[in-house]
Design a protein around this motif. Sequence first.
Motif, PDB file in Angstrom:
ATOM      1  N   SER A 125      34.954  44.340  32.521  1.00  0.00           N
ATOM      2  CA  SER A 125      35.201  43.648  33.782  1.00  0.00           C
ATOM      3  C   SER A 125      35.895  44.585  34.752  1.00  0.00           C
ATOM      4  O   SER A 125      36.817  45.311  34.366  1.00  0.00           O
ATOM      5  CB  SER A 125      36.082  42.413  33.575  1.00  0.00           C
ATOM      6  OG  SER A 125      35.371  41.382  32.941  1.00  0.00           O
ATOM      7  N   VAL A 126      35.445  44.566  35.999  1.00  0.00           N
ATOM      8  CA  VAL A 126      36.099  45.326  37.057  1.00  0.00           C
ATOM      9  C   VAL A 126      36.420  44.368  38.188  1.00  0.00           C
ATOM     10  O   VAL A 126      35.714  43.373  38.398  1.00  0.00           O
ATOM     11  CB  VAL A 126      35.223  46.490  37.570  1.00  0.00           C
ATOM     12  CG1 VAL A 126      35.087  47.575  36.507  1.00  0.00           C
ATOM     13  CG2 VAL A 126      33.844  46.002  37.993  1.00  0.00           C
ATOM     14  N   GLY A 127      37.495  44.642  38.909  1.00  0.00           N
ATOM     15  CA  GLY A 127      37.880  43.770  40.005  1.00  0.00           C
ATOM     16  C   GLY A 127      38.720  44.487  41.033  1.00  0.00           C
ATOM     17  O   GLY A 127      39.318  45.534  40.743  1.00  0.00           O
ATOM     18  N   ILE A 128      38.754  43.929  42.215  1.00  0.00           N
ATOM     19  CA  ILE A 128      39.527  44.499  43.324  1.00  0.00           C
ATOM     20  C   ILE A 128      40.390  43.396  43.914  1.00  0.00           C
ATOM     21  O   ILE A 128      39.963  42.243  44.011  1.00  0.00           O
ATOM     22  CB  ILE A 128      38.607  45.119  44.408  1.00  0.00           C
ATOM     23  CG1 ILE A 128      39.407  45.973  45.387  1.00  0.00           C
ATOM     24  CG2 ILE A 128      37.777  44.071  45.098  1.00  0.00           C
ATOM     25  CD1 ILE A 128      39.796  47.308  44.827  1.00  0.00           C
ATOM     26  N   SER A 129      41.627  43.716  44.267  1.00  0.00           N
ATOM     27  CA  SER A 129      42.498  42.719  44.882  1.00  0.00           C
ATOM     28  C   SER A 129      42.004  42.388  46.283  1.00  0.00           C
ATOM     29  O   SER A 129      41.262  43.151  46.909  1.00  0.00           O
ATOM     30  CB  SER A 129      43.937  43.240  44.936  1.00  0.00           C
ATOM     31  OG  SER A 129      44.011  44.437  45.699  1.00  0.00           O
ATOM     32  N   GLU A 130      42.434  41.247  46.796  1.00  0.00           N
ATOM     33  CA  GLU A 130      41.945  40.784  48.097  1.00  0.00           C
ATOM     34  C   GLU A 130      42.310  41.733  49.227  1.00  0.00           C
ATOM     35  O   GLU A 130      41.595  41.820  50.211  1.00  0.00           O
ATOM     36  CB  GLU A 130      42.468  39.384  48.376  1.00  0.00           C
ATOM     37  CG  GLU A 130      41.875  38.324  47.466  1.00  0.00           C
ATOM     38  CD  GLU A 130      42.354  36.932  47.811  1.00  0.00           C
ATOM     39  OE1 GLU A 130      43.177  36.801  48.741  1.00  0.00           O
ATOM     40  OE2 GLU A 130      41.906  35.976  47.163  1.00  0.00           O
ATOM     41  N   ASP A 131      43.434  42.444  49.077  1.00  0.00           N
ATOM     42  CA  ASP A 131      43.814  43.397  50.121  1.00  0.00           C
ATOM     43  C   ASP A 131      43.225  44.779  49.871  1.00  0.00           C
ATOM     44  O   ASP A 131      43.531  45.725  50.595  1.00  0.00           O
ATOM     45  CB  ASP A 131      45.336  43.484  50.256  1.00  0.00           C
ATOM     46  CG  ASP A 131      46.011  43.966  48.990  1.00  0.00           C
ATOM     47  OD1 ASP A 131      45.302  44.315  48.025  1.00  0.00           O
ATOM     48  OD2 ASP A 131      47.257  43.987  48.945  1.00  0.00           O
ATOM     49  N   ASN A 132      42.376  44.914  48.844  1.00  0.00           N
ATOM     50  CA  ASN A 132      41.663  46.153  48.546  1.00  0.00           C
ATOM     51  C   ASN A 132      42.591  47.293  48.130  1.00  0.00           C
ATOM     52  O   ASN A 132      42.229  48.464  48.245  1.00  0.00           O
ATOM     53  CB  ASN A 132      40.825  46.596  49.749  1.00  0.00           C
ATOM     54  CG  ASN A 132      39.604  47.389  49.317  1.00  0.00           C
ATOM     55  OD1 ASN A 132      39.097  47.225  48.209  1.00  0.00           O
ATOM     56  ND2 ASN A 132      39.133  48.268  50.189  1.00  0.00           N
ATOM     57  N   LYS A 133      43.780  46.968  47.604  1.00  0.00           N
ATOM     58  CA  LYS A 133      44.727  48.016  47.240  1.00  0.00           C
ATOM     59  C   LYS A 133      44.824  48.258  45.735  1.00  0.00           C
ATOM     60  O   LYS A 133      45.344  49.291  45.314  1.00  0.00           O
ATOM     61  CB  LYS A 133      46.122  47.684  47.800  1.00  0.00           C
ATOM     62  CG  LYS A 133      46.197  47.757  49.316  1.00  0.00           C
ATOM     63  CD  LYS A 133      47.613  47.508  49.812  1.00  0.00           C
ATOM     64  CE  LYS A 133      47.703  47.643  51.330  1.00  0.00           C
ATOM     65  NZ  LYS A 133      49.092  47.422  51.811  1.00  0.00           N
ATOM     66  N   LEU A 134      44.377  47.298  44.931  1.00  0.00           N
ATOM     67  CA  LEU A 134      44.434  47.456  43.477  1.00  0.00           C
ATOM     68  C   LEU A 134      43.051  47.252  42.878  1.00  0.00           C
ATOM     69  O   LEU A 134      42.343  46.309  43.218  1.00  0.00           O
ATOM     70  CB  LEU A 134      45.403  46.448  42.847  1.00  0.00           C
ATOM     71  CG  LEU A 134      46.884  46.625  43.152  1.00  0.00           C
ATOM     72  CD1 LEU A 134      47.685  45.520  42.494  1.00  0.00           C
ATOM     73  CD2 LEU A 134      47.376  47.988  42.688  1.00  0.00           C
ATOM     74  N   PHE A 135      42.683  48.158  41.980  1.00  0.00           N
ATOM     75  CA  PHE A 135      41.422  48.072  41.254  1.00  0.00           C
ATOM     76  C   PHE A 135      41.744  47.933  39.773  1.00  0.00           C
ATOM     77  O   PHE A 135      42.618  48.636  39.256  1.00  0.00           O
ATOM     78  CB  PHE A 135      40.592  49.335  41.484  1.00  0.00           C
ATOM     79  CG  PHE A 135      39.327  49.402  40.675  1.00  0.00           C
ATOM     80  CD1 PHE A 135      38.270  48.541  40.931  1.00  0.00           C
ATOM     81  CD2 PHE A 135      39.197  50.348  39.666  1.00  0.00           C
ATOM     82  CE1 PHE A 135      37.105  48.613  40.182  1.00  0.00           C
ATOM     83  CE2 PHE A 135      38.035  50.431  38.912  1.00  0.00           C
ATOM     84  CZ  PHE A 135      36.978  49.567  39.176  1.00  0.00           C
ATOM     85  N   SER A 136      41.089  47.020  39.088  1.00  0.00           N
ATOM     86  CA  SER A 136      41.354  46.824  37.665  1.00  0.00           C
ATOM     87  C   SER A 136      40.080  46.994  36.855  1.00  0.00           C
ATOM     88  O   SER A 136      38.971  46.734  37.335  1.00  0.00           O
ATOM     89  CB  SER A 136      41.952  45.441  37.404  1.00  0.00           C
ATOM     90  OG  SER A 136      40.988  44.433  37.648  1.00  0.00           O
ATOM     91  N   CYS A 137      40.261  47.441  35.621  1.00  0.00           N
ATOM     92  CA  CYS A 137      39.145  47.586  34.697  1.00  0.00           C
ATOM     93  C   CYS A 137      39.620  47.199  33.302  1.00  0.00           C
ATOM     94  O   CYS A 137      40.691  47.635  32.869  1.00  0.00           O
ATOM     95  CB  CYS A 137      38.627  49.030  34.684  1.00  0.00           C
ATOM     96  SG  CYS A 137      37.299  49.315  33.477  1.00  0.00           S
ATOM     97  N   SER A 138      38.869  46.364  32.631  1.00  0.00           N
ATOM     98  CA  SER A 138      39.184  46.008  31.250  1.00  0.00           C
ATOM     99  C   SER A 138      37.920  46.116  30.419  1.00  0.00           C
ATOM    100  O   SER A 138      36.830  45.765  30.854  1.00  0.00           O
ATOM    101  CB  SER A 138      39.774  44.598  31.165  1.00  0.00           C
ATOM    102  OG  SER A 138      38.894  43.649  31.728  1.00  0.00           O
ATOM    103  N   VAL A 139      38.084  46.642  29.202  1.00  0.00           N
ATOM    104  CA  VAL A 139      36.980  46.830  28.261  1.00  0.00           C
ATOM    105  C   VAL A 139      37.418  46.207  26.944  1.00  0.00           C
ATOM    106  O   VAL A 139      38.503  46.513  26.451  1.00  0.00           O
ATOM    107  CB  VAL A 139      36.665  48.326  28.054  1.00  0.00           C
ATOM    108  CG1 VAL A 139      35.443  48.495  27.168  1.00  0.00           C
ATOM    109  CG2 VAL A 139      36.472  49.035  29.384  1.00  0.00           C
ATOM    110  N   TRP A 140      36.597  45.341  26.343  1.00  0.00           N
ATOM    111  CA  TRP A 140      37.064  44.656  25.143  1.00  0.00           C
ATOM    112  C   TRP A 140      35.911  44.062  24.354  1.00  0.00           C
ATOM    113  O   TRP A 140      34.808  43.848  24.869  1.00  0.00           O
ATOM    114  CB  TRP A 140      38.044  43.552  25.518  1.00  0.00           C
ATOM    115  CG  TRP A 140      37.400  42.297  26.029  1.00  0.00           C
ATOM    116  CD1 TRP A 140      37.188  41.123  25.360  1.00  0.00           C
ATOM    117  CD2 TRP A 140      36.859  42.075  27.341  1.00  0.00           C
ATOM    118  NE1 TRP A 140      36.583  40.194  26.162  1.00  0.00           N
ATOM    119  CE2 TRP A 140      36.355  40.756  27.376  1.00  0.00           C
ATOM    120  CE3 TRP A 140      36.754  42.875  28.477  1.00  0.00           C
ATOM    121  CZ2 TRP A 140      35.752  40.219  28.513  1.00  0.00           C
ATOM    122  CZ3 TRP A 140      36.155  42.352  29.610  1.00  0.00           C
ATOM    123  CH2 TRP A 140      35.675  41.028  29.615  1.00  0.00           C
TER     124      TRP A 140
END
Length: 214
Positions: A121-136
Motif C-alpha cells: 500500500s502507498v499513500g500521500i497525505s492530503e497536504d502532499n507532505k508525507l508519503f507512506s509505503c507498507s509491504v506485508w
Amino acid sequence: MSCLPTFFCLSGGSRFENASKRLPDGWMARGYSRQQQGGCAVRRGPLTGAGGAMARAGRALLAVILVCAAGSSGAAELSRTGEFDVRPGGLVHSHSETLGEHVCTFTYASQGGTNERWHMSVGISEDNKLFSCSVWRPQGKSYLFFTQFKAEVTNAKIEFANGFSQAAVEGRNDVPLKESEYIVGENTVTHKDGSFRSELSKLLIVARTRHDEL
C-alpha cells in the motif's frame, strides 16, 4: 467503504496517546485496536526513526496502519494497494507501486516453501507532505527465508521505518525486528548483512516529500 489493509492513516488533527514524539509538521498518530476513527481503523505499533536515533532516545512512537479507508473519490486518489507473489528460489525479484510522482519498490530474495501472496500500500497525505509505503503478508506471518530485502521510495526522505517478523493478525501481536537487523537510509530500508535473521512479514515507511521543503 473500501478496505485497504495495512496503510498509514495520515489524517490531520488526531494525536499520539502516551507518546512523546510528533510526526512531522503537526501530523499526529492515534493508535487504536481495530476501532474506527475518522473514517479509518488503525492499529498500534512502534516506529523507528532514521538511524535508530529516536529508539535510542527511548521515545514511544506509534505506527499508524490504515485498515479501512472511506470509499470517497478523495480517499481513492490518496492511496493505492496492489497484490504480488513473493517467490522463493533464491532469485532477486521486485514489486513497485506508484502514486503520483512517488514510487515504492520492494526488492528481495527468498528461499524455502511456496509462493506467498503479499500486499503493498502507498499513500500521500492530503497536504502532499508525507508519503507512506507498507509491504506485508495479510496472513501475518511469512514462512519464507529471506536472504535479502530492500524497500526504496522516490522523491521523498524517510522519516520513520520499521520491520516486523510477524504482523498483528487474528490475535497475533506485532513482532518487530531488532534495530540491528536492518539499516534505514535517506530513501531506503535494507537488511543488514550478518545481523538480519531472515524473517520478514511486514515493512512500514513514512517519508517526507519534496513538497515539504518548498
